[in-house]
Design an enzyme around this catalytic site. Structure first.
Site, PDB file in Angstrom:
ATOM      1  N   GLU A   1      53.679  38.202  62.634  1.00 32.57           N
ATOM      2  CA  GLU A   1      52.801  39.121  63.516  1.00 32.57           C
ATOM      3  C   GLU A   1      53.487  39.384  64.882  1.00 32.57           C
ATOM      4  O   GLU A   1      53.470  40.288  65.413  1.00 32.57           O
ATOM      5  CB  GLU A   1      51.438  38.307  63.873  1.00 32.57           C
ATOM      6  CG  GLU A   1      50.565  38.153  62.450  1.00 32.57           C
ATOM      7  CD  GLU A   1      50.028  39.640  61.728  1.00 32.57           C
ATOM      8  OE1 GLU A   1      49.940  40.644  63.141  1.00 32.57           O
ATOM      9  OE2 GLU A   1      50.036  39.717  60.805  1.00 32.57           O
TER      10      GLU A   1
ATOM     11  N   THR B   1      29.827  32.040  61.316  1.00 35.99           N
ATOM     12  CA  THR B   1      30.647  32.099  62.619  1.00 35.99           C
ATOM     13  C   THR B   1      29.624  31.936  63.536  1.00 35.99           C
ATOM     14  O   THR B   1      30.141  31.873  64.756  1.00 35.99           O
ATOM     15  CB  THR B   1      31.583  33.214  62.754  1.00 35.99           C
ATOM     16  OG1 THR B   1      30.874  34.361  62.369  1.00 35.99           O
ATOM     17  CG2 THR B   1      32.762  33.153  61.947  1.00 35.99           C
TER      18      THR B   1
HETATM   19  P1  ADP Z   1      26.020  33.086  60.505  1.00 38.22           P
HETATM   20  O1  ADP Z   1      24.904  33.814  60.817  1.00 38.22           O
HETATM   21  O2  ADP Z   1      27.343  33.790  61.318  1.00 38.22           O
HETATM   22  O3  ADP Z   1      26.259  33.465  59.125  1.00 38.22           O
HETATM   23  P2  ADP Z   1      25.087  30.823  61.602  1.00 38.22           P
HETATM   24  O4  ADP Z   1      24.398  31.055  62.806  1.00 38.22           O
HETATM   25  O5  ADP Z   1      23.955  30.924  60.598  1.00 38.22           O
HETATM   26  O6  ADP Z   1      26.271  31.771  61.215  1.00 38.22           O
HETATM   27  O7  ADP Z   1      25.843  29.369  61.588  1.00 38.22           O
HETATM   28  C1  ADP Z   1      25.414  28.552  60.785  1.00 38.22           C
HETATM   29  C2  ADP Z   1      25.555  27.080  61.111  1.00 38.22           C
HETATM   30  O8  ADP Z   1      26.900  27.000  61.711  1.00 38.22           O
HETATM   31  C3  ADP Z   1      24.767  26.949  62.716  1.00 38.22           C
HETATM   32  O9  ADP Z   1      23.628  26.466  62.501  1.00 38.22           O
HETATM   33  C4  ADP Z   1      25.656  26.051  63.352  1.00 38.22           C
HETATM   34  O10 ADP Z   1      25.408  24.746  62.915  1.00 38.22           O
HETATM   35  C5  ADP Z   1      27.044  26.035  62.904  1.00 38.22           C
HETATM   36  N1  ADP Z   1      27.984  27.015  63.658  1.00 38.22           N
HETATM   37  C6  ADP Z   1      28.358  28.327  63.340  1.00 38.22           C
HETATM   38  N2  ADP Z   1      28.948  28.954  64.415  1.00 38.22           N
HETATM   39  C7  ADP Z   1      29.185  28.087  65.370  1.00 38.22           C
HETATM   40  C8  ADP Z   1      29.447  27.936  66.599  1.00 38.22           C
HETATM   41  N3  ADP Z   1      30.161  28.838  67.199  1.00 38.22           N
HETATM   42  N4  ADP Z   1      29.304  27.017  67.742  1.00 38.22           N
HETATM   43  C9  ADP Z   1      28.369  25.800  67.121  1.00 38.22           C
HETATM   44  N5  ADP Z   1      28.028  25.816  65.799  1.00 38.22           N
HETATM   45  C10 ADP Z   1      28.260  26.630  65.059  1.00 38.22           C
END
Ligand code: ADP
Length: 623
Positions: free
Chosen positions: A434, A215
């Site tokens: 809901e 996310t």
């Molecule tokens: P988490 O740490 O929550 O598991 P990440 O930050 O590693 O997720 O996200 C993985 C990839 O998914 C990022 O590199 C990006 O490309 C994409 N991504 C995830 N959430 C977003 C968002 N809110 N906006 C844009 N890209 C996102």
């Protein structure tokens, strides 16, 4: 998450050691060669040696325990050998009692010496051995990586060097506006700590980002560093937990030392739950290593001075298993929810990722956003990338609508295995369910108001959720409030019956909660006229809002009383159900209208819900 890079001074050290090892081996080899090289010293049979002494050719000998080495007489005395010149010949010594007599007779100078050859052999072999050991160690380190293995106890595996020039900005992370707002404060502090210090404000040290995988938690943490222009040091909780007791703790110490040196900076710990799990929870004996590591983390977080500019961000999707000590003030006392995006959020994320690929004119991101309920940011990024790959494989210059459709099928297949993606019918059911909770809660209201209704699947289990917050701190609840709560709990099920014709399994947890609550009202709080003001529960604890959190096993009452209690519980639930039914029946048209909006927007906050309800009711009245 973390790439493993050695620290520069580490690297220099290791290279020097490798050179030293190579040099030692070389020296040893040369010494050994020189010693045993043929030609330098001729080896004579003993008989030949005797003959030469007798013929007067030998000038001097060195006698050791095993060998005799010697020099010949030179043609002229001027060319007498220098004492350090190599010997001309050597002989293996044999037992020969007449030798000394013979030497004296022939005027050969002789002297005894310790067994030098043996010594030098020892010396060279020793040198070689040391060299080989050093070399072996160097190779082992190369194989295991700079920090791995037993040879590198306690070295933090994170890039303590940190990432200096982080490119990620808040603009790159879309659909998580609330989280960004909360993190903005951290950015401001990092940019201008002085302003906060002047007022004496206490700055958060730890912020916990809570949400399902993909996310954007890591991205958000990076964006904080990027916006503030400070180094970003990251590593994963699982990297701390090692086989050897004490290694993890040493890593934590290293990490914070490194961070301190680079302050102001962001330290990001991914998968905090891997090391932050509740202590002592393992029935198979304690996990001492993890506990030590966790304790060290707590110590370090307490240790830093309030305003030293190291801010720890951590991510988890299971905050409920974290040790409570981690969540105390001064540690991770702030939690930021990073949930799966709603429709608007998804559109924003799609737009961010569409920036880097070329999309055909027939692509409508709005439609895709509408069709991807339950997708996290990473899934959407993946979707766009898959579509681009498909287009490239086709040889097209841009990804078209058909590519996106096909990509969606692929991504969805993977997603369905991991999490749930609802069918249209299921979404409709979740929306009505809901809304049932939300509207009954809103209408009966009282002590708490609905703050959010959502049909975006969330975490484990819940398909949708309705959040209610008390309007003031509560220490007890009145009977009417409890009855309203009970009706709210049942509202979801009632809505399904009223508007969709039948119930589903989705209401199971509502029912168990409602039954619990009704039981407590009857046997604990004396809220049933027939049973009267008796407390019949046993061994239970009164929970947060005056309800039981635990069952004490069998009841003290039996027979007739038990039947009466059961009947009263049933009656209490039925009455609440009747109330919920009345509320929803009276507002049938409004429910349908609001459900349509909820299905489209996927979430409504409290104010939106109230506005829609008012609108719909006014429309009803006008008609
Ligand atoms: P988490 O740490 O929550 O598991 P990440 O930050 O590693 O997720 O996200 C993985 C990839 O998914 C990022 O590199 C990006 O490309 C994409 N991504 C995830 N959430 C977003 C968002 N809110 N906006 C844009 N890209 C996102």
């Amino acid at each position: 998450m973390s790439e493993r890079e050695p620290r520069p001074d580490d690297r220099r050290d290791r290279r020097a050691r490798a050179w030293l090892a190579a040099l030692t081996v070389l020296l040893g080899a040369v010494a050994l060669l020189a010693e045993f090289a043929p030609g330098a010293t001729a080896v004579l049979p003993y008989s030949e040696f005797r003959t030469r002494v007798q013929s007067g050719r030998v000038a001097s000998v060195l006698i050791s325990e095993r060998m005799i080495r010697g020099r010949y007489r030179r043609a002229s005395t001027a060319a007498a050998p220098r004492p350090r010149a190599p010997m001309d010949f050597e002989v293996v010594r044999v037992t020969d009692p007449q030798l000394i007599g013979l030497l004296t007779e022939k005027g050969v100078t002789f002297e005894g010496t310790p067994d030098s050859r043996w010594m030098s052999w020892l010396l060279t072999t020793g040198l070689m051995l040391i060299g080989v050991l050093l070399l072996g160690r160097w190779i082992a380190q190369r194989v295991q990586g700079p920090s791995g293995g037993v040879l590198a106890f306690g070295k933090s595996r994170g890039k303590v060097a940190g990432e200096k020039d982080v490119k990620v900005r808040f603009d790159d992370v879309a659909g998580v506006d609330e989280a960004k707002r909360e993190l903005m404060e951290v950015v401001e502090f990092l940019r201008d700590a002085e302003r906060f210090k002047r007022v004496g404000a206490r700055i958060p040290r730890g912020v916990l980002l809570v949400g399902p995988p993909g996310t954007g938690k890591t991205m958000l943490a990076k964006a904080v560093a990027g916006e503030a222009g400070v180094p970003f040091i990251s590593l994963s909780g699982s990297e701390f937990v090692e086989m050897f007791v004490g290694v993890g703790a040493a890593r934590v110490r290293d990490l914070f030392e490194g961070a301190q040196a680079q302050a102001p900076c962001i330290v990001f710990i991914d998968e905090l739950d891997a090391l932050g799990r509740t202590r002592g929870g393992n029935p198979m004996g304690s996990n001492e290593e993890r506990e030590q590591t966790l304790n060290q983390l707590l110590v370090e977080m307490d240790g830093f001075e309030t305003n030293n500019g190291v801010i720890v961000l951590a991510a988890t999707n299971r905050p409920e298993i974290l040790d409570v000590a981690l969540l105390r003030p001064g540690r991770f006392d702030r939690q930021v929810l990073v949930d799966r995006p709603d429709r608007g959020g998804r559109l924003a994320i799609l737009k961010v990722h569409a920036r880097t690929v070329s999309l055909g004119p027939d692509v409508d991101l709005e439609t895709i956003a509408a069709e991807t309920t339950g997708y996290a940011g990473a899934d959407l990024a993946n979707l766009i990338n898959e579509a681009a790959l498909l287009a490239a494989r086709r040889g097209a210059s841009a990804a078209g609508s058909a590519d996106l459709q096909e990509a969606m099928e692929r991504v969805a297949a993977g997603l369905e295995r991991r999490s749930r993606v609802l069918s249209p019918d299921e979404r409709r059911r979740v929306a009505y369910h809901e809304l049932g909770h939300a509207l009954v809660g809103e209408v009966l209201g009282g002590a708490s108001r609905v703050t959010k209704v959502s049909i975006v699947p969330r975490g484990h289990g819940a398909l949708g959720y309705t959040l209610k917050r008390p309007t003031e701190d509560r220490y007890m609840m009145t009977e009417s409030e409890l009855r309203a709560q009970l009706a709210t709990l049942l509202g979801g099920r009632v809505a399904e019956v009223l508007f969709l014709g039948e119930v589903s399994t989705g209401a199971a947890s509502d029912l168990s909660q409602a039954t619990e609550m009704a039981r407590a009202m009857v046997v604990e709080f004396g809220m049933s006229d027939k049973v009267g003001a008796l407390s019949l529960g046993r061994g239970r604890q009164v929970g947060d809002w005056g309800l039981m959190t635990e069952h004490g096993g069998g009841s003290e009452h039996g027979g007739e009383l038990a039947d009466l209690v059961d009947a009263e519980i049933r009656q209490t639930v039925a009455a609440a159900e009747g109330v919920a039914r009345k509320v929803l029946e009276d507002r049938g048209a409004a429910v349908h209208a609001i459900a349509a909006t909820l299905l489209e927007r996927e979430h409504l906050d409290g104010a939106e819900l109230r506005a829609l309800l008012e609108d719909a009711m006014r429309g009803d009245a006008d008609r």
